[in-house]
Motif scaffolding. Structure first.
Motif, short mmCIF file in Angstrom:
data_model
loop_
_atom_site.label_atom_id
_atom_site.label_comp_id
_atom_site.label_asym_id
_atom_site.label_seq_id
_atom_site.Cartn_x
_atom_site.Cartn_y
_atom_site.Cartn_z
N GLU A 153 4.48 -6.03 8.04
CA GLU A 153 5.51 -6.10 9.08
C GLU A 153 5.42 -7.37 9.91
O GLU A 153 6.40 -7.79 10.51
N ASN A 155 16.90 -12.09 15.14
CA ASN A 155 16.55 -10.77 14.61
C ASN A 155 17.79 -9.88 14.51
O ASN A 155 17.99 -9.18 13.51
N SER A 191 19.38 -9.10 10.77
CA SER A 191 19.21 -7.70 10.38
C SER A 191 20.50 -7.11 9.81
O SER A 191 20.47 -6.08 9.12
N GLU A 235 22.38 -7.96 4.26
CA GLU A 235 21.64 -7.27 3.20
C GLU A 235 20.65 -8.22 2.54
O GLU A 235 20.99 -9.35 2.20
N THR A 260 15.28 -9.48 6.05
CA THR A 260 14.56 -8.62 6.98
C THR A 260 13.66 -9.46 7.88
O THR A 260 12.67 -10.03 7.40
N SER A 314 8.81 -7.79 12.06
CA SER A 314 9.05 -6.86 13.17
C SER A 314 8.31 -7.27 14.43
O SER A 314 7.30 -7.97 14.40
N PHE A 363 11.45 -14.71 8.09
CA PHE A 363 12.13 -13.50 7.62
C PHE A 363 11.80 -13.27 6.15
O PHE A 363 11.39 -14.18 5.43
N LYS A 364 11.96 -12.02 5.72
CA LYS A 364 11.74 -11.65 4.32
C LYS A 364 13.05 -11.76 3.56
O LYS A 364 14.11 -11.33 4.04
N ASP A 390 15.05 -10.89 -0.05
CA ASP A 390 15.06 -10.03 -1.22
C ASP A 390 16.10 -10.55 -2.20
O ASP A 390 17.31 -10.44 -1.97
#
Length: 413
Positions: free
Chosen positions: A119, A274, A278, A281, A284, A287, A302-303, A305
């Protein structure tokens, strides 16, 4: 569709540049005054280095500060005075700059890698105790990107096992954990003033502490082993000349006056990003809510995908984002234990016993962050406006829209 991307000739989403470092004639004149004085080095007859040390200690809420040539040396000084002996183990994260770990080897210690929290990308406090042995001497929590580690948990573990805690705060100037400045929570806190850092003089470092004996020893090691009660040619400890210069000190003193405003701006922009990211899509943000009361965002991470970007690999996404004008970076390509230094056990690593091998070390969260997930936005971009943050999010949405509409993921350029 791909032609809409700046990487393929389309218009850039972000037209603005984000300069760093930020300075004005105040810094220029402060350095010029030192040049005119002719007092360029040590012994510091001007008192400028000591004045900045006191200023920085007060800013952080610490009793003592010892300046030095860089943040690597400040970590090494802290390790030595905290009593690291040959073969002693030090718990470190694998997702950090090499100096966090190479200084342990320089101080004749053995790095023990503990994985990061998915996180926050900081040292995972829940995995520390399993790594503690009878040889464990210290923990180095790295406040990576300016995000505070879970210091309550780390300090509790250290207290129960009688371990030293040396905070690597190279990214964390001005950041806070539960209202306290990072670097003041452990036995010592190490800072870097290298050119990319939030407080910079090009190079330089500082270690802070509330322990008078640690301070006395670090100040001596930094100054070729001298002590106040000795003469100029008396050397009590095996130190070297690691001293900061007066020119760096006045530059840092001027820069420190900007730090609070810059930190607030980075923190506010991080909170806004953030919210914005967020909503996308496959994106992420790391946190918050783990004790940090101020996040200074040396990096905004940030992550990513690829499943939500038509399978576009992370590195290609970052190339596209950079071309859109967002100052960003793909981060570390692999965890530290995969560096040749650890895989090949370079001959200078004489403190590492033959029984120590990193060949089978695996930290899954760090591996995932390096290979697939982590994208960094650089700190000077976090000094932009709210409109700039909106533009960063717009650039990501643009890439997602274009690659989703494309039949194939474009190959690397």
């Amino acid at each position: 569709m791909l032609s809409q991307l700046a990487l393929h000739g389309g218009p850039k989403t972000v037209q603005k540049l984000f300069p760093w470092p930020i300075f004005d004639e105040g810094e220029v004149e402060a350095v010029a005054d030192v040049v005119r004085s002719g007092q360029w080095g040590n012994p510091d007859c001007t008192g400028l280095v000591e004045a900045f040390e006191q200023e920085f200690a007060k800013y952080c809420g610490a009793k003592y500060a010892v300046s030095c040539v860089n943040g690597s040396v400040s970590l090494r000084l802290a390790l030595i005075v905290c009593g690291l002996q040959p073969g002693d183990e030090v718990i470190v994260p694998p997702y950090t700059f090499i100096a966090t770990v190479s200084t342990v080897i320089e101080a004749n210690g053995v790095p023990v890698f503990v994985d990061i929290d998915p996180e926050t990308y900081n040292l995972d406090a829940t995995k520390i105790e399993a790594a503690i042995t009878s040889r464990t001497k210290a923990i180095i929590p790295v406040h990576f990107a300016g995000q505070a580690c879970d210091m309550d948990a780390i300090l509790d573990i250290a207290g129960r096992h009688k371990l030293r805690v040396i905070e690597d705060a190279a990214h964390a100037h001005g950041a806070e954990y539960k209202g306290r400045k990072l670097g003041t929570l452990g036995d010592a806190g190490s800072f870097s003033f290298q050119s990319s850092k939030n407080l910079t003089s090009g190079e330089g470092g500082m270690v802070i502490t509330n322990d008078p004996e640690l301070y006395r020893k670090m100040a001596s090691l930094r100054n070729v082993g001298r002590l106040p009660e000795g003469q100029w040619y008396d050397h009590f400890l095996p130190g070297c000349n690691y001293r900061l210069t007066p020119m760096q000190a006045v530059l840092l003193s001027s820069q420190l006056k900007r730090l609070d405003d810059q930190t607030r701006r980075r923190d506010d922009n991080g909170l806004l990003l953030n919210e914005l990211l967020s909503e996308i899509e496959g994106i992420t943000p790391l946190s918050r809510g783990h004790g940090e009361t101020v996040h200074c965002h040396h990096l905004y991470i940030f992550k990513y995908d690829p499943a939500h970007f038509n399978g576009l690999p992370k590195n290609e996404f970052v190339d596209m984002l950079a071309a859109e004008g967002v100052p960003c970076f793909r981060g570390y390509p692999h965890p530290l234990y995969k560096q040749p230094l650890f895989q090949e056990k370079f001959f200078m690593c004489y403190a590492l016993p033959d029984s120590v091998s990193y060949a089978d070390t695996v930290c899954p969260v760090a591996e995932q962050a390096c290979a697939e997930e982590a994208v960094w936005i650089l700190q000077h971009a976090m000094l932009g406006t709210a409109e700039d943050m909106v533009a960063f999010a717009k650039a990501i949405r643009k890439i997602q829209t274009v690659v989703r509409a494309s039949e194939k993921v474009p190959k690397s350029v």
